[in-house]
Design an enzyme around this catalytic site. Structure first.
Site, mmCIF file in Angstrom:
data_model
loop_
_atom_site.group_PDB
_atom_site.id
_atom_site.type_symbol
_atom_site.label_atom_id
_atom_site.label_comp_id
_atom_site.label_asym_id
_atom_site.label_seq_id
_atom_site.Cartn_x
_atom_site.Cartn_y
_atom_site.Cartn_z
ATOM 1 N N HIS A 222 -49.609 43.777 22.882
ATOM 2 C CA HIS A 222 -48.905 42.749 22.021
ATOM 3 C C HIS A 222 -49.955 41.444 21.490
ATOM 4 O O HIS A 222 -49.771 40.869 20.547
ATOM 5 C CB HIS A 222 -47.466 42.413 22.262
ATOM 6 C CG HIS A 222 -47.320 41.370 23.453
ATOM 7 N ND1 HIS A 222 -47.031 41.581 24.661
ATOM 8 C CD2 HIS A 222 -47.291 40.024 23.024
ATOM 9 C CE1 HIS A 222 -46.963 40.378 25.117
ATOM 10 N NE2 HIS A 222 -46.941 39.259 24.188
ATOM 11 N N ASP A 257 -46.979 48.196 27.194
ATOM 12 C CA ASP A 257 -47.455 46.778 26.786
ATOM 13 C C ASP A 257 -48.757 46.587 27.643
ATOM 14 O O ASP A 257 -48.880 45.245 27.843
ATOM 15 C CB ASP A 257 -46.555 45.906 26.703
ATOM 16 C CG ASP A 257 -46.977 44.547 25.931
ATOM 17 O OD1 ASP A 257 -47.435 44.852 24.735
ATOM 18 O OD2 ASP A 257 -46.762 43.528 26.216
ATOM 19 N N SER A 365 -48.836 35.501 28.340
ATOM 20 C CA SER A 365 -48.986 36.904 28.151
ATOM 21 C C SER A 365 -50.192 37.760 28.547
ATOM 22 O O SER A 365 -51.324 36.960 27.963
ATOM 23 C CB SER A 365 -48.604 37.389 26.878
ATOM 24 O OG SER A 365 -47.325 37.417 26.634
#
Length: 516
Positions: A222, A257, A365
């Site tokens: 992402h 992910d 992230s």
């Protein structure tokens, strides 16, 4: 998690072939690449894989983590007296984010994906230049004292012959007063990078972790796809010492992910060391590293709050055509898109995570979660938030952060670096939450139906069975089962325990392959 309503969707149905192309590979050896795996999933990555020939900087599995012994005060003092003074050792030989459309300067709600950073190609100026610090510090505070001690009060945190050298960010100002977190930061920060992603008018930043000395880096899908908005982003990567590199995507794995990118013309980088996440205990110390809110080279501390937790995360990059992954209702967790417009997710993924209370915020992230030895135990992926989901809301750490376990990261990145794609297991059964069934008496994953001739049917599962354990992990709901099945490579064999008519039955299942 689910909304406590049984779903009639199949967690293991094939994905839609119209999904934007993601490079692929055959089944990997889940048993060797993932310590928790139930069986052999296939051959290991080929010797020709990019990571297999990088010398000292190569990405390689690490031995299981063993907590360092805390020395007595007398031992520490004696060691300090015989230790070579700071600076006299030779230098060490090694050298959360969807960013939606450009927008306000405040971070957005819900998980830790990223935020608007400086324009591509520009250095933030936050990194100090030319500062070199040699550190030898201890594994833990001596004498049971809490707080910061002097350098003489610590036994060597790293081997006595190793000097940790950092160039760039200020980590140690006072070599006479250092602690365990200082040592971890000095070891881990050089392996962290900040990733700037742009596509048209959209852009933002996330974090990444160096896998090889020549520039292979792991991050989140992402982050590099702007949560599925683009398959062809412009990537600029800034290392901890302020160098900026262009980068390209090697492979993405939207099911878990994870993504691998490659820095152009990079050399002499500091690869992260891996620890076995299967060896973790709740309560073990953790340190998260990354670029929260665009603040590169940031570390935060905490503990392992929970292990083997299955969660659903809303994702616009999720593989299409899997009804269970779309679920019923909105999943409770989302990637934090940072500053800019948050996109509405059109699907979700179910993954196994380590839960930690180390502060994780927008921009973390893809960054590292490490243990008390400074070795990788997870890649940060999401946070829980009490904020709203609209673009005007704000989200920050509330002490509930999630990281993808290093054992899964190792398997998936090996496959991405070898073939550009990772494989995932398929069970061939529609499942719901057992607790949501009428007259429920136990938790687990309730089998709604099985695919004729599929892996579940071949293992003897039938409608009405309740799966309570898979691959040695407890199963409390449908999300747990789906996440654990996806964690294994296609072709893996895993033990499975289910309850039928009040009787507990053990069996083995050989997983199929989830289409991408």
């Amino acid at each position: 998690m689910s909304d406590n309503v049984p779903t009639t969707n199949d967690p293991q149905q094939p994905a839609d072939a119209s999904r934007p192309p993601v490079p692929a590979r055959p089944a990997a050896d889940a048993a060797s690449a993932t310590p928790a795996a139930g069986g052999d999933a296939g051959s290991a990555p080929s010797a020709g894989a990019p990571h297999a020939s990088q010398g000292d900087g190569a990405y390689a599995a690490q031995p299981p983590y063993t907590a360092p012994r805390v020395p007595s005060y007398a031992e520490a003092s004696a060691h300090a007296a015989s230790t070579t003074p700071y600076g006299t050792h030779p230098a060490h030989a090694g050298h959360p984010g969807h960013p939606g459309a450009q927008g306000p300067s405040t971070p957005q709600a819900h998980t830790e994906g990223g935020n608007q950073g400086s324009a591509p190609g520009q250095s933030s100026g936050r990194t100090g230049a030319g500062k070199v610090v040699g550190i030898m510090v201890a594994a833990a505070l001596v004498g049971g004292a809490a707080g910061i001690g002097t350098a003489a009060a610590y036994a060597s945190f790293f081997p006595q012959s190793q000097t940790v050298v950092t160039t760039g960010p200020s980590i140690v100002n006072n070599t006479e007063s250092v602690n365990q977190t200082t040592a971890i930061a000095a070891k881990v920060v050089p392996s962290g990078v900040t990733i700037s992603v742009t596509s048209g008018s959209s852009g933002g930043t996330g974090s990444g972790v160096v896998l090889t000395a020549d520039g292979y880096v792991v991050t989140n899908t992402h982050v590099v796809t702007l949560d599925g908005e683009t398959a062809d982003p412009t990537l600029r990567v800034t290392t901890s010492d302020g160098k900026i590199y262009a980068a390209t995507i090697v492979g993405t794995d939207p099911t878990y992910d994870l993504a691998v990118i490659k820095l152009t013309d990079a050399s002499g980088l500091t690869p992260i060391e891996f620890a076995a996440s299967s060896k973790l205990n709740v309560g073990d110390p953790t340190v998260a590293e990354g670029a929260p809110l665009g603040l590169s080279n940031t570390v935060t501390t905490g503990i392992v709050s929970a292990l083997n937790r299955g969660i659903q995360i809303a994702s616009s990059a999720a593989p299409e055509g899997d009804p269970h992954e779309q679920g019923q209702g909105e999943p409770p967790f989302q990637f934090d898109f940072g500053q800019g417009q948050q996109q509405s997710a059109n699907g979700s993924i179910s993954i196994v995570v380590i839960q930690t209370d180390a502060a994780i915020n927008p921009g973390n992230s893809g960054g590292a979660l490490v243990n008390g030895d400074g070795k990788l135990i997870g890649i940060n992926v999401a946070i829980a938030s009490t904020g709203g989901s609209n673009s005007s809301g704000q989200a920050g750490s509330i002490g509930v952060g999630f990281s993808i376990p290093s054992d899964i990261v190792k398997r998936v990145t090996d496959e991405l670096m070898s073939d550009g794609k990772a494989t995932h297991g398929l069970l061939g059964a529609m499942v719901g939450d057992a607790a949501a069934q009428e007259n429920a008496t136990m938790v687990g994953a309730y089998i709604i139906d099985v695919t004729p001739g599929g892996p579940a049917a071949s293992a003897g599962l039938k409608k009405g069975d309740i799966v309570t354990s898979f691959n040695g992990f407890p199963i409390t709901n449908a999300t747990d089962l789906t996440a654990q099945v996806r964690a294994l490579a296609a072709g893996s064999t895993a033990p499975l325990v289910y309850v039928r008519d009040g009787k507990t039955v053990s069996t083995e299942v050989t997983l199929g392959e989830l289409p991408q």
